[in-house]
Enzyme design. Structure first.
Site, PDB file in Angstrom:
ATOM      1  N   GLU A 274       0.923  -1.307  -0.033  1.00 55.55           N
ATOM      2  CA  GLU A 274       0.090   0.107   0.031  1.00 55.55           C
ATOM      3  C   GLU A 274       0.965   1.321   0.219  1.00 55.55           C
ATOM      4  OE1 GLU A 274      -3.640   2.115   2.421  1.00 55.55           O
ATOM      5  OE2 GLU A 274      -2.883   0.263   3.228  1.00 55.55           O
TER       6      GLU A 274
ATOM      7  N   ASN B 273      -6.550   1.623   2.751  1.00 61.26           N
ATOM      8  CA  ASN B 273      -7.321   3.084   2.990  1.00 61.26           C
ATOM      9  C   ASN B 273      -6.890   4.008   1.902  1.00 61.26           C
ATOM     10  OD1 ASN B 273      -8.196   1.631   5.165  1.00 61.26           O
ATOM     11  ND2 ASN B 273      -7.205   2.971   6.705  1.00 61.26           N
TER      12      ASN B 273
ATOM     13  N   ASN C 263     -12.300  -1.084  -0.613  1.00 67.75           N
ATOM     14  CA  ASN C 263     -11.484  -1.651   0.542  1.00 67.75           C
ATOM     15  C   ASN C 263     -12.298  -0.969   1.942  1.00 67.75           C
ATOM     16  OD1 ASN C 263      -8.647  -2.049   2.117  1.00 67.75           O
ATOM     17  ND2 ASN C 263      -9.340   0.084   2.730  1.00 67.75           N
ATOM     18  N   GLU C 264     -12.514  -1.905   2.913  1.00 69.23           N
ATOM     19  CA  GLU C 264     -13.284  -1.631   3.825  1.00 69.23           C
ATOM     20  C   GLU C 264     -14.288  -0.736   3.881  1.00 69.23           C
ATOM     21  OE1 GLU C 264      -9.993  -0.957   6.767  1.00 69.23           O
ATOM     22  OE2 GLU C 264      -8.969  -2.902   6.691  1.00 69.23           O
TER      23      GLU C 264
ATOM     24  N   TYR D 284      -6.725  -8.015  12.087  1.00 69.70           N
ATOM     25  CA  TYR D 284      -5.456  -7.952  12.954  1.00 69.70           C
ATOM     26  C   TYR D 284      -5.796  -8.038  14.186  1.00 69.70           C
ATOM     27  CZ  TYR D 284      -4.240  -5.345   8.705  1.00 69.70           C
ATOM     28  OH  TYR D 284      -3.707  -4.859   7.554  1.00 69.70           O
TER      29      TYR D 284
ATOM     30  N   GLU E 140      -6.306  -9.022   3.978  1.00 71.12           N
ATOM     31  CA  GLU E 140      -5.478  -8.248   4.906  1.00 71.12           C
ATOM     32  C   GLU E 140      -5.331  -9.159   6.154  1.00 71.12           C
ATOM     33  OE1 GLU E 140      -5.642  -4.036   5.879  1.00 71.12           O
ATOM     34  OE2 GLU E 140      -6.274  -3.674   3.990  1.00 71.12           O
TER      35      GLU E 140
END
Length: 512
Positions: free
Chosen positions: A27, A72, A172-173, A244, A292
């Protein structure tokens, strides 16, 4: 010491391993790109400005695929800022990480890196501040033969042949309030449906990944997946998950149990997906792209505070976490979870490859070195081949404050049917030595090919100062008696045992 046993029958397989499980993630964040994979003035750089020392470590690590450019970052990224002559590219404010993006590295540079070093790319599109028109333009630029506006632009920029990128992430997210352009599940699902439909008109051969939850503890988890899949089932090939884990302060045994949450997380998303499949009467199965994952040893608020106190820098050194042996054991168990779920998990992206929550660390203008988490990935990526075996652990279990029935020894067994080799991977969650017996059914004899152990007397040991402090060593703790194996397992350790199998041919026939 309690009795611990693993029973193995190579005919009982969970599924075949997709090599893309051994992926990573790059990223435009901190020093992941600039002075990470790319540093044009470094002594080791290639003709495109990429650090060969980093690539060499990544290749030894076994990285097969890399997701790019975020993260992000992608939710505020205009991909056209990163193409054309470098001297003409604009410097932009990246709002995700409050830094300055020079755009010196963009799509074309990344694809040169991926092609030269045999890495399969996974491309993410901006669904935060951009939308349908930008997504299909990027796809045309990357995958279409020359003869249309964006493909001809690629040719003009020196790349005549299409990149033929197979896998595309739709955002993403997008479930996260922190994400620029955050959407509700319904808003995202409808937009992803329309973008996915259009992208498959441009290139019917691509695979699409829709956003699942960004962590298992999100309040919208479950309901998000239901709504998104209801809208995108026809276009989607995968649903993404991110996770995570931290919690080292609760004690090592509690921390190492966190991988069981990851296992449950995958099971629940598969169940939600299969419910939508049943409702539709569909023959298509949506698989998992766990793009991720990793251990997060620095609290999020500390990273954010650093960003807020040091805004608008170029490639700032943010989030550069130092990992211990303790972190590596949970990291190993997390990758073992992905492999145990290989019937549904087809892609995994360890986050991130360089400098931030990373396996590989670099010094600007200087050396590259590896963290302890590098080694479990390397051992699994290089030696977990063929099929994952549905082995059975019979042994001591324990419970933590929030997780019950935790195996004291976490294990994974793979069988390489091409070479008749078996690999056994073990994470010890025990604070003392444990005896483990392994019974391989119908096996007449085994021959040890390799036995490696990742262990230190100090569970908090890391490689920050002495880069060779925590690394695998040859293990002499294995005893063989015909088809039975006994191992004296070190406390809080990771062990890999590779063996050649000899079966009773009269009884079992040739190995499958």
């Amino acid at each position: 010491m309690g009795e611990n046993k693993i029973i193995i029958d190579k005919d009982f397989a969970i599924g075949r391993i997709d090599d893309r499980i051994f992926g990573s993630f790059v990223e435009h964040m901190g020093r992941v790109v600039y002075s990470g994979i790319y540093e044009k003035d470094h002594p080791s750089t290639d003709e495109n400005g990429f650090r060969k020392d980093v690539v060499d470590l990544a290749k030894q690590m076994g990285v097969t695929t890399v997701r790019y450019p975020g993260g992000n970052f992608v939710s505020n990224y205009n991909w056209m800022d990163g193409i054309g002559p470098i001297e003409n590219r604009p410097k932009k404010r990246d709002l995700a990480w409050k830094s300055i993006e020079t755009n010196e590295v963009g799509i074309d540079e990344f694809m040169k890196w991926a092609k030269k070093y045999d890495v399969e790319p996974i491309m993410a599109v901006n669904m935060g501040t951009k939308g349908l028109e930008e997504a299909i333009a990027l796809l045309e630029y990357c995958n279409s033969e020359k003869g249309s506006y964006y493909s001809d632009l690629r040719v003009k920029n020196g790349n005549e042949e299409p990149y033929n990128i197979k896998t595309w992430c739709l955002g993403n997210e997008m479930d996260g309030e922190w994400q620029l352009g955050h959407k509700t599940a319904q808003e995202y699902g409808r937009l992803a449906h329309e973008i996915g439909k259009a992208m498959k008109l441009v290139d019917p051969e691509i695979e699409l990944v829709v956003c699942g939850s960004s962590m298992s503890r999100n309040a919208t988890f479950g309901a998000w997946e239901q709504e998104v899949l209801k809208n995108t089932y026809d276009e989607a090939d995968y649903i993404s998950l991110h996770q995570y884990y931290d919690g080292q302060e609760k004690g090592t045994k509690s921390f190492l149990a966190r991988s069981l949450d990851m296992e449950k997380y995958i099971d629940l998303v598969c169940a939600i997906s299969d419910l939508e499949k049943k409702k539709r009467g569909s023959k298509k199965t949506i698989n998992i792209c766990f793009d991720e994952w990793g251990v997060w040893s620095t609290p999020d608020y500390e990273v954010q505070r650093w960003v807020d106190e040091h805004p608008w820098q170029i490639a700032p050194p943010l989030g550069e976490q130092i990992y211990s042996l303790e972190d590596s054991l949970l990291f190993a168990s997390m990758l073992m979870v992905l492999l145990r779920k290989c019937d549904r998990v087809k892609i995994g992206c360890q986050s991130l490859l360089v400098n931030i929550s990373a396996c590989i660390m670099t010094k600007k203008g200087g050396e590259a070195w590896v963290q302890p988490i590098y080694y479990p990935f390397k051992m699994l990526a290089n030696h977990a081949k063929g099929k994952v075996i549905d082995s059975r652990y019979l042994g001591v279990r324990y419970q933590t404050e929030d997780i019950e029935d935790v195996p004291l020894l976490d294990s994974l067994v793979t069988y390489d049917d091409d070479n008749n080799e078996m690999a056994i991977f073990i994470v010890s969650r025990s604070e003392k030595e444990e005896e483990l017996s392994i019974k391989i059914r119908d096996c007449e004899n085994v021959e040890i090919i390799e036995s490696q152990l990742l262990y230190s007397n100090d569970i908090k040991a890391n490689n920050a100062v002495n880069h060779e402090l925590v690394k695998p060593e040859v293990a002499d703790n294995v005893a063989i008696s015909k088809g039975d194996v006994r191992i004296t397992i070190k406390p809080f350790s990771f062990q890999m045992l590779r063996v050649k199998l000899k079966y009773n041919i009269q009884e079992k026939g040739e190995p499958v």
